[in-house]
Scaffold this active site. Structure first.
Site, PDB file in Angstrom:
ATOM      1  N   GLY A 106       0.798  -1.228   0.000  1.00  0.00           N
ATOM      2  CA  GLY A 106       0.000   0.000   0.000  1.00  0.00           C
ATOM      3  C   GLY A 106       0.828   1.274   0.000  1.00  0.00           C
ATOM      4  N   GLY A 121      12.121  10.609  -9.341  1.00  0.00           N
ATOM      5  CA  GLY A 121      12.897  11.125  -8.214  1.00  0.00           C
ATOM      6  C   GLY A 121      14.241  11.615  -8.708  1.00  0.00           C
ATOM      7  N   ASP A 154      16.961   9.604  -4.273  1.00  0.00           N
ATOM      8  CA  ASP A 154      17.585   8.279  -4.232  1.00  0.00           C
ATOM      9  C   ASP A 154      19.070   8.420  -3.946  1.00  0.00           C
ATOM     10  OD1 ASP A 154      17.295   5.239  -5.281  1.00  0.00           O
ATOM     11  OD2 ASP A 154      19.235   6.087  -5.859  1.00  0.00           O
ATOM     12  N   TYR A 210      27.419   6.220  -2.373  1.00  0.00           N
ATOM     13  CA  TYR A 210      27.539   7.496  -3.098  1.00  0.00           C
ATOM     14  C   TYR A 210      28.250   8.565  -2.264  1.00  0.00           C
ATOM     15  CZ  TYR A 210      23.708   5.488  -5.949  1.00  0.00           C
ATOM     16  OH  TYR A 210      22.908   4.687  -6.724  1.00  0.00           O
ATOM     17  N   LYS A 264      20.738   2.709   0.329  1.00  0.00           N
ATOM     18  CA  LYS A 264      21.089   1.314   0.002  1.00  0.00           C
ATOM     19  C   LYS A 264      22.214   0.770   0.877  1.00  0.00           C
ATOM     20  CE  LYS A 264      20.072   2.683  -4.737  1.00  0.00           C
ATOM     21  NZ  LYS A 264      20.582   4.051  -4.865  1.00  0.00           N
ATOM     22  N   HIS A 287      22.103  -3.085  -2.196  1.00  0.00           N
ATOM     23  CA  HIS A 287      22.635  -2.402  -3.387  1.00  0.00           C
ATOM     24  C   HIS A 287      23.069  -3.371  -4.488  1.00  0.00           C
ATOM     25  CE1 HIS A 287      24.705   1.631  -4.493  1.00  0.00           C
ATOM     26  NE2 HIS A 287      24.329   0.988  -5.578  1.00  0.00           N
ATOM     27  N   LYS A 325      19.676  11.485 -12.724  1.00  0.00           N
ATOM     28  CA  LYS A 325      20.571  12.315 -11.914  1.00  0.00           C
ATOM     29  C   LYS A 325      20.874  13.590 -12.675  1.00  0.00           C
ATOM     30  CE  LYS A 325      24.768  14.047 -11.131  1.00  0.00           C
ATOM     31  NZ  LYS A 325      25.666  14.728 -12.062  1.00  0.00           N
ATOM     32  N   GLN A 359      13.910  20.532 -16.003  1.00  0.00           N
ATOM     33  CA  GLN A 359      13.422  19.963 -17.258  1.00  0.00           C
ATOM     34  C   GLN A 359      12.981  18.496 -17.055  1.00  0.00           C
ATOM     35  OE1 GLN A 359      15.957  18.106 -20.722  1.00  0.00           O
ATOM     36  NE2 GLN A 359      16.464  20.265 -20.542  1.00  0.00           N
ATOM     37  N   ASN A 360      13.768  17.735 -16.280  1.00  0.00           N
ATOM     38  CA  ASN A 360      13.480  16.312 -16.108  1.00  0.00           C
ATOM     39  C   ASN A 360      12.175  16.064 -15.361  1.00  0.00           C
ATOM     40  OD1 ASN A 360      15.868  15.857 -17.415  1.00  0.00           O
ATOM     41  ND2 ASN A 360      17.046  15.319 -15.588  1.00  0.00           N
TER      42      ASN A 360
HETATM   43  P1  A2P Z   1      24.213  16.846 -15.268  1.00  0.00           P
HETATM   44  O1  A2P Z   1      24.236  16.409 -13.827  1.00  0.00           O
HETATM   45  O2  A2P Z   1      25.335  17.751 -15.594  1.00  0.00           O
HETATM   46  O3  A2P Z   1      22.862  17.358 -15.692  1.00  0.00           O
HETATM   47  P2  A2P Z   1      21.432   9.098 -15.691  1.00  0.00           P
HETATM   48  O4  A2P Z   1      20.455   9.598 -14.683  1.00  0.00           O
HETATM   49  O5  A2P Z   1      20.809   8.357 -16.809  1.00  0.00           O
HETATM   50  O6  A2P Z   1      22.547   8.337 -15.043  1.00  0.00           O
HETATM   51  O7  A2P Z   1      22.099  10.373 -16.394  1.00  0.00           O
HETATM   52  C1  A2P Z   1      22.809  11.294 -15.648  1.00  0.00           C
HETATM   53  C2  A2P Z   1      23.660  12.105 -16.582  1.00  0.00           C
HETATM   54  O8  A2P Z   1      22.834  12.759 -17.543  1.00  0.00           O
HETATM   55  C3  A2P Z   1      24.459  13.158 -15.917  1.00  0.00           C
HETATM   56  O9  A2P Z   1      25.689  13.233 -16.606  1.00  0.00           O
HETATM   57  C4  A2P Z   1      23.650  14.422 -16.122  1.00  0.00           C
HETATM   58  O10 A2P Z   1      24.501  15.534 -16.168  1.00  0.00           O
HETATM   59  C5  A2P Z   1      23.020  14.172 -17.471  1.00  0.00           C
HETATM   60  N1  A2P Z   1      21.675  14.761 -17.602  1.00  0.00           N
HETATM   61  C6  A2P Z   1      20.718  14.832 -16.662  1.00  0.00           C
HETATM   62  N2  A2P Z   1      19.595  15.398 -17.147  1.00  0.00           N
HETATM   63  C7  A2P Z   1      19.858  15.698 -18.437  1.00  0.00           C
HETATM   64  C8  A2P Z   1      19.093  16.310 -19.467  1.00  0.00           C
HETATM   65  N3  A2P Z   1      17.851  16.720 -19.239  1.00  0.00           N
HETATM   66  N4  A2P Z   1      19.677  16.447 -20.678  1.00  0.00           N
HETATM   67  C9  A2P Z   1      20.951  16.042 -20.903  1.00  0.00           C
HETATM   68  N5  A2P Z   1      21.715  15.455 -19.966  1.00  0.00           N
HETATM   69  C10 A2P Z   1      21.188  15.277 -18.741  1.00  0.00           C
END
Ligand code: A2P
Length: 324
Positions: free
Chosen positions: A12, A19, A46, A51, A80, A113, A265, A274-275
């Protein structure tokens, strides 16, 4: 502020489908990233003992909670158990250390992990290496016993749910057969070139939710030098241009529509914002099929761990010897 949908665990508990991943950021970058992330609406973070950034994350979370800017219950925090703590007797010690650094009394999700254990001398020896350069492995890793100590953390209220990371189907089967509290979530490498279709179906059958690490295809690696990484693949870039989105938004949306939790990340404020903007559009069935077809199965895998932990493929619990 964007509202992030959630997936529901077998028990639940709910986990936001997006994230912030935090691997490979230094402490200052991390503090800034968590601050910006909280401001723009991230509530799921996360991290991992490995890390080495739990204290920096904890600094910011602690401040936000104590100032009443966010309630603890609004947050979803995953950390983890490191490979060097992969023994039943070490679980409490490592989770207690993580909680102290994160300034929390419980985590929402505690993951094993990696299934293969290492033999560290203490908590500062997380990547023990022998004189031959190989990882110092604990060849007696006992996953069923380890899992019982994970279950004890739920009983004690230190973790709301427990889960696994980088396990194969055979290892999951063993846990499922012997567990009292099942894994709620499995965190594995998933991106357009490595979509883990069989493993995802297997987890689905067992009611284990799946979280993708490296969901953008980890462009900080140089593995894709021979050809374009997922973010630059023409199918992704042309779809992004057509829909008025960025390639990262297309890749994240694809996984989210497949029911996968994503933890991209970024320590860059613009990319981080943006993400998160992936809930105001939907990919059509045709677009989804086109992205599905980018899968290269095992050939698309980036994280094989042998580079980080020399000799780890000789551990009896090394997970990547079988297809999934
Ligand atoms: P940065 O931290 O400089 O944005 P993943 O999560 O797949 O491991 O990818 C992480 C990597 O992708 C990091 O190098 C990050 O760099 C880069 N990254 C994160 N968001 C974007 C994005 N919207 N466009 C391009 N690269 C990104």
């Amino acid at each position: 502020m964007s509202q992030v949908p959630k997936v529901k665990f077998f028990n639940g508990q709910e986990m936001p489908v997006l994230g912030l991943g935090t691997w490979q950021a230094n402490d200052d970058e991390m503090r800034q990233a968590v601050q910006v992330a909280l401001e723009c609406g991230y509530r799921h973070f996360d991290t991992a003992t490995l890390y080495l950034n739990e204290a920096a994350i904890g600094d910011v979370l602690g401040k936000w909670i104590s100032e009443g800017k966010v309630a603890r219950e609004e947050l979803f925090i995953t950390t983890k158990l490191p490979m060097a703590g992969g023994r039943a007797e070490d679980v409490l010690k490592f989770l207690t250390l993580s909680l102290k650094k994160l300034q929390l009394s419980y985590v929402d999700l505690y993951l094993v992990h990696f299934p293969a254990g290492l033999k560290g001398k203490d908590e500062d020896d997380l990547r023990p290496v022998g004189p031959d350069g190989n990882s110092v492995m604990d060849m007696d890793t006992d996953l069923e016993r380890l899992w019982k100590a994970m279950e004890a953390q739920v009983d004690a209220g230190r973790a709301k749910s427990i889960g696994i990371s980088n396990f194969n189907s055979e290892q999951i089967d063993r846990i499922m057969k012997s567990c009292r509290i099942q894994p709620a979530n499995h965190q594995v490498e998933i991106h357009a070139f490595h979509q883990q279709k069989e493993l995802r179906a297997f987890c689905h059958k067992h009611n284990i939710t799946v979280c993708a690490y490296g969901p953008l295809g980890a462009p900080y690696k140089d593995e894709w030098t021979k050809e374009q990484p997922p973010l630059q693949h023409p199918v992704v870039t042309s779809m992004a241009a057509r829909l008025g989105k960025t390639p990262a938004q297309i890749l994240l949306r694809h996984l989210i529509q497949l029911g996968i939790v994503v933890i991209p990340k970024s320590s860059n404020p613009d990319r981080l914002r943006q993400n998160l903007q992936v809930f105001d559009f939907k990919l059509s069935d045709g677009d989804m099929r086109e992205l599905d077809s980018l899968d290269r199965g095992r050939d698309g895998k980036i994280f094989i761990f042998k580079n980080f932990y020399l000799g780890i493929e000789n551990h009896p619990e090394f997970p990547f010897h079988i297809p999934f």
